[in-house]
Write a protein that holds these residues in place. Structure first.
Motif, PDB file in Angstrom:
ATOM      1  N   LEU A  49       0.827  -1.204   0.000  1.00 37.31           N
ATOM      2  CA  LEU A  49       0.000   0.000   0.000  1.00 37.31           C
ATOM      3  C   LEU A  49       0.862   1.255   0.000  1.00 37.31           C
ATOM      4  O   LEU A  49       0.600   2.214  -0.746  1.00 37.31           O
ATOM      5  CB  LEU A  49      -0.931   0.001   1.220  1.00 37.31           C
ATOM      6  CG  LEU A  49      -2.227  -0.804   1.122  1.00 37.31           C
ATOM      7  CD1 LEU A  49      -2.896  -0.884   2.483  1.00 37.31           C
ATOM      8  CD2 LEU A  49      -3.175  -0.162   0.105  1.00 37.31           C
ATOM      9  N   GLN A  50       1.879   1.273   0.834  1.00 39.15           N
ATOM     10  CA  GLN A  50       2.777   2.428   0.897  1.00 39.15           C
ATOM     11  C   GLN A  50       3.499   2.622  -0.429  1.00 39.15           C
ATOM     12  O   GLN A  50       3.740   3.747  -0.858  1.00 39.15           O
ATOM     13  CB  GLN A  50       3.794   2.231   2.032  1.00 39.15           C
ATOM     14  CG  GLN A  50       3.204   2.196   3.423  1.00 39.15           C
ATOM     15  CD  GLN A  50       2.847   3.574   3.937  1.00 39.15           C
ATOM     16  OE1 GLN A  50       3.233   4.601   3.360  1.00 39.15           O
ATOM     17  NE2 GLN A  50       2.090   3.617   5.039  1.00 39.15           N
TER      18      GLN A  50
ATOM     19  N   PRO B 194       1.359   6.354  -2.147  1.00 36.36           N
ATOM     20  CA  PRO B 194       2.042   7.189  -1.150  1.00 36.36           C
ATOM     21  C   PRO B 194       1.133   8.252  -0.525  1.00 36.36           C
ATOM     22  O   PRO B 194       1.398   8.718   0.588  1.00 36.36           O
ATOM     23  CB  PRO B 194       3.176   7.838  -1.951  1.00 36.36           C
ATOM     24  CG  PRO B 194       2.758   7.743  -3.387  1.00 36.36           C
ATOM     25  CD  PRO B 194       1.941   6.505  -3.498  1.00 36.36           C
ATOM     26  N   ASP B 195       0.068   8.605  -1.218  1.00 36.49           N
ATOM     27  CA  ASP B 195      -0.876   9.597  -0.676  1.00 36.49           C
ATOM     28  C   ASP B 195      -1.828   8.928   0.319  1.00 36.49           C
ATOM     29  O   ASP B 195      -2.392   7.861   0.033  1.00 36.49           O
ATOM     30  CB  ASP B 195      -1.674  10.240  -1.821  1.00 36.49           C
ATOM     31  CG  ASP B 195      -2.677  11.258  -1.306  1.00 36.49           C
ATOM     32  OD1 ASP B 195      -2.273  12.367  -0.920  1.00 36.49           O
ATOM     33  OD2 ASP B 195      -3.885  10.926  -1.295  1.00 36.49           O
ATOM     34  N   GLN B 196      -2.014   9.551   1.474  1.00 38.56           N
ATOM     35  CA  GLN B 196      -2.848   8.974   2.520  1.00 38.56           C
ATOM     36  C   GLN B 196      -4.285   8.753   2.056  1.00 38.56           C
ATOM     37  O   GLN B 196      -4.898   7.716   2.331  1.00 38.56           O
ATOM     38  CB  GLN B 196      -2.840   9.879   3.760  1.00 38.56           C
ATOM     39  CG  GLN B 196      -3.767   9.437   4.887  1.00 38.56           C
ATOM     40  CD  GLN B 196      -3.380   8.080   5.449  1.00 38.56           C
ATOM     41  OE1 GLN B 196      -2.220   7.845   5.741  1.00 38.56           O
ATOM     42  NE2 GLN B 196      -4.355   7.187   5.603  1.00 38.56           N
ATOM     43  N   GLN B 197      -4.858   9.729   1.343  1.00 41.15           N
ATOM     44  CA  GLN B 197      -6.232   9.600   0.878  1.00 41.15           C
ATOM     45  C   GLN B 197      -6.376   8.430  -0.091  1.00 41.15           C
ATOM     46  O   GLN B 197      -7.340   7.666  -0.035  1.00 41.15           O
ATOM     47  CB  GLN B 197      -6.677  10.901   0.212  1.00 41.15           C
ATOM     48  CG  GLN B 197      -8.118  10.878  -0.293  1.00 41.15           C
ATOM     49  CD  GLN B 197      -9.121  10.675   0.821  1.00 41.15           C
ATOM     50  OE1 GLN B 197      -9.209  11.489   1.725  1.00 41.15           O
ATOM     51  NE2 GLN B 197      -9.874   9.581   0.789  1.00 41.15           N
TER      52      GLN B 197
ATOM     53  N   ARG C 240      -4.515   5.762  -0.147  1.00 32.51           N
ATOM     54  CA  ARG C 240      -4.427   4.515   0.619  1.00 32.51           C
ATOM     55  C   ARG C 240      -5.772   4.173   1.251  1.00 32.51           C
ATOM     56  O   ARG C 240      -6.171   3.007   1.308  1.00 32.51           O
ATOM     57  CB  ARG C 240      -3.346   4.627   1.702  1.00 32.51           C
ATOM     58  CG  ARG C 240      -1.938   4.530   1.176  1.00 32.51           C
ATOM     59  CD  ARG C 240      -0.948   4.174   2.258  1.00 32.51           C
ATOM     60  NE  ARG C 240      -0.871   5.175   3.311  1.00 32.51           N
ATOM     61  CZ  ARG C 240      -0.116   6.263   3.257  1.00 32.51           C
ATOM     62  NH1 ARG C 240       0.614   6.497   2.172  1.00 32.51           N
ATOM     63  NH2 ARG C 240      -0.089   7.114   4.266  1.00 32.51           N
ATOM     64  N   THR C 241      -6.477   5.203   1.721  1.00 33.05           N
ATOM     65  CA  THR C 241      -7.810   4.978   2.288  1.00 33.05           C
ATOM     66  C   THR C 241      -8.750   4.441   1.218  1.00 33.05           C
ATOM     67  O   THR C 241      -9.510   3.484   1.453  1.00 33.05           O
ATOM     68  CB  THR C 241      -8.367   6.287   2.863  1.00 33.05           C
ATOM     69  OG1 THR C 241      -7.508   6.750   3.914  1.00 33.05           O
ATOM     70  CG2 THR C 241      -9.774   6.075   3.429  1.00 33.05           C
ATOM     71  N   TRP C 242      -8.726   5.038   0.024  1.00 27.59           N
ATOM     72  CA  TRP C 242      -9.572   4.552  -1.072  1.00 27.59           C
ATOM     73  C   TRP C 242      -9.223   3.093  -1.399  1.00 27.59           C
ATOM     74  O   TRP C 242     -10.109   2.278  -1.659  1.00 27.59           O
ATOM     75  CB  TRP C 242      -9.363   5.406  -2.321  1.00 27.59           C
ATOM     76  CG  TRP C 242      -9.972   6.775  -2.243  1.00 27.59           C
ATOM     77  CD1 TRP C 242     -10.924   7.204  -1.357  1.00 27.59           C
ATOM     78  CD2 TRP C 242      -9.671   7.879  -3.078  1.00 27.59           C
ATOM     79  NE1 TRP C 242     -11.234   8.518  -1.592  1.00 27.59           N
ATOM     80  CE2 TRP C 242     -10.488   8.961  -2.641  1.00 27.59           C
ATOM     81  CE3 TRP C 242      -8.802   8.092  -4.137  1.00 27.59           C
ATOM     82  CZ2 TRP C 242     -10.454  10.214  -3.245  1.00 27.59           C
ATOM     83  CZ3 TRP C 242      -8.758   9.332  -4.748  1.00 27.59           C
ATOM     84  CH2 TRP C 242      -9.583  10.386  -4.305  1.00 27.59           C
ATOM     85  N   ALA C 243      -7.916   2.787  -1.417  1.00 23.97           N
ATOM     86  CA  ALA C 243      -7.492   1.426  -1.749  1.00 23.97           C
ATOM     87  C   ALA C 243      -7.996   0.434  -0.708  1.00 23.97           C
ATOM     88  O   ALA C 243      -8.436  -0.681  -1.061  1.00 23.97           O
ATOM     89  CB  ALA C 243      -5.969   1.367  -1.847  1.00 23.97           C
ATOM     90  N   ARG C 244      -7.900   0.791   0.560  1.00 19.35           N
ATOM     91  CA  ARG C 244      -8.393  -0.114   1.612  1.00 19.35           C
ATOM     92  C   ARG C 244      -9.903  -0.336   1.461  1.00 19.35           C
ATOM     93  O   ARG C 244     -10.403  -1.457   1.627  1.00 19.35           O
ATOM     94  CB  ARG C 244      -8.075   0.467   2.991  1.00 19.35           C
ATOM     95  CG  ARG C 244      -6.580   0.449   3.349  1.00 19.35           C
ATOM     96  CD  ARG C 244      -6.353   0.819   4.806  1.00 19.35           C
ATOM     97  NE  ARG C 244      -4.953   0.756   5.160  1.00 19.35           N
ATOM     98  CZ  ARG C 244      -4.130   1.788   5.226  1.00 19.35           C
ATOM     99  NH1 ARG C 244      -4.594   3.016   4.956  1.00 19.35           N
ATOM    100  NH2 ARG C 244      -2.872   1.643   5.565  1.00 19.35           N
TER     101      ARG C 244
END
Length: 368
Positions: free
Chosen positions: A347-348, A352-355, A357-361
């Motif tokens: 994921l990282q 790299p963008d926090q938002q 990563r949230t969408w990916a989760r």
């Protein structure tokens, strides 16, 4: 005829009753979809509390004839101030202008318009933060300090009637729905219509016709329009075009100012629906931008949408690559802790963008 009931200390108006009236009014507006002025509520009032003491003072001939008007006061006419100053009696009013106003015409008579009701509601909205006696006393002080005697007496007589209306309206607003039929749209619509009818009858019985129209005319017109619209939408015997034609006919029965607002809202809704459809049917961000431009969206808005759609397109591509990497790293016998660590590392790497990563989760949860 407007009768003046002496306000005095008003000990019979217990805080809980008026607080419930104001809260109930807000709930009523939420049910009907009827717009409300700031700090406004249809409220309640009528019916005596046990042990109530009301001294009735007969009004003079001049006191019973307030002036009807829809506009503000003429230059030089008496009016209440626009603000309570730096330290109002209730902290929640700090930094606000007074909604509405009490105004007298050149003959010292109260001008009856919606601003009077807004003025009452501005002060009554503080009940719960302050006692009813304090809120009512502030209205009385404002009227007596800034208006000539006839207009002040007329304003306070109207305040008594308004408080009585608020108390009586509680009964209407607290009518219970049949739990077994609560989910039936036709039943809900019928119950709403009955309640609106009862409220209108109560207002007609409480207020002179001129006051009723000034205080509630626009609200009732919009409520009846909303009720008619809901009824039309529920009908199964009409085509979409027929429904739209009837709704537009009812819209044309609204007061002129409301017609303009409603038509603007309807046109905006149709425009938004067309734009959403254009985005959904486009094969690329660029095509979506072209269609939006043709539908009248300005260049900045179009560019923002295209940029967002490109970002989402790139995200989708990276997510597919990320899922393939996850599948390649999957190996039987790995401990759950190791699996989680591998997922987080990937994921990282890919987001790299926090938002993102949230969408990916969220996407992973949706695909699981």
């Amino acid at each position: 005829m407007m009768t003046r009931i002496s306000i005095g200390p008003r000990r019979w108006l217990i805080p809980g009753a008026l607080s419930a009236a104001l809260a109930g009014g807000v709930l009523w507006y939420g049910l009907t979809g009827t717009p409300q002025p700031a700090a406004s509520a249809p409220g309640s009032a009528a019916g005596d509390f046990a042990g109530a003491t009301k001294s009735v003072a007969p009004p003079s001939e001049a006191d019973t004839k307030p002036v009807i008007g829809d506009t503000g006061q003429a230059p030089g006419n008496a009016t209440t101030p626009e603000s309570l100053g730096a330290e109002p009696f209730a902290p929640s009013l700090a930094g606000t202008d007074i909604d509405g106003a009490l105004q007298a015409d050149g003959n010292g008579q109260l001008i009856i318009n919606l601003q009077v009701r807004d003025f009452f509601d501005y002060f009554l909205s503080t009940v719960g933060e302050v006692s009813p006696e304090v809120a009512i006393g502030q209205i009385q002080q404002m009227a007596e300090s800034h208006l000539p005697s006839p207009a002040a007496d007329q304003a306070l007589a109207l305040l008594d009637q308004y408080l009585a209306y608020k108390q009586a309206a509680l009964t209407v607003m607290q009518t219970r729905l049949d739990p077994a039929r609560r989910g039936d749209p036709a039943y809900q619509l019928a119950a709403l219509g009955d309640a609106l009818t009862q409220l209108k009858k109560l207002r007609q019985a409480t207020f002179d016709a001129n006051v009723h129209d000034a205080f509630f005319g626009q609200q009732e017109a919009y409520s009846e329009y909303t009720l008619a619209t809901l009824a039309i939408q529920q009908r199964q015997d009409l085509s979409d075009q027929g429904k739209q034609a009837l709704i537009e006919w009812h819209r044309n029965q609204l007061p002129e100012a409301m017609q303009a607002t409603e038509k603007q809202l309807a046109e905006s809704s149709r425009q938004q629906q067309a734009r959403v459809a254009a985005i959904a049917s486009a094969s690329s961000p660029e095509e979506a931008g072209q269609r939006l431009s043709e539908l009248g969206l300005d260049s900045k808005g179009t560019a923002d949408v295209v940029s967002y759609l490109k970002d989402r397109e790139q995200f989708d591509q990276r997510f597919q690559t990320f899922r393939k990497a996850l599948d390649q790293q999957a190996a039987p016998g790995l401990a759950e802790q190791d699996i989680d660590a591998n997922h987080e590392a990937l994921l990282q790497q890919y987001f790299p963008d926090q938002q993102e990563r949230t969408w990916a989760r969220l996407r992973m949860l949706g695909n699981s």
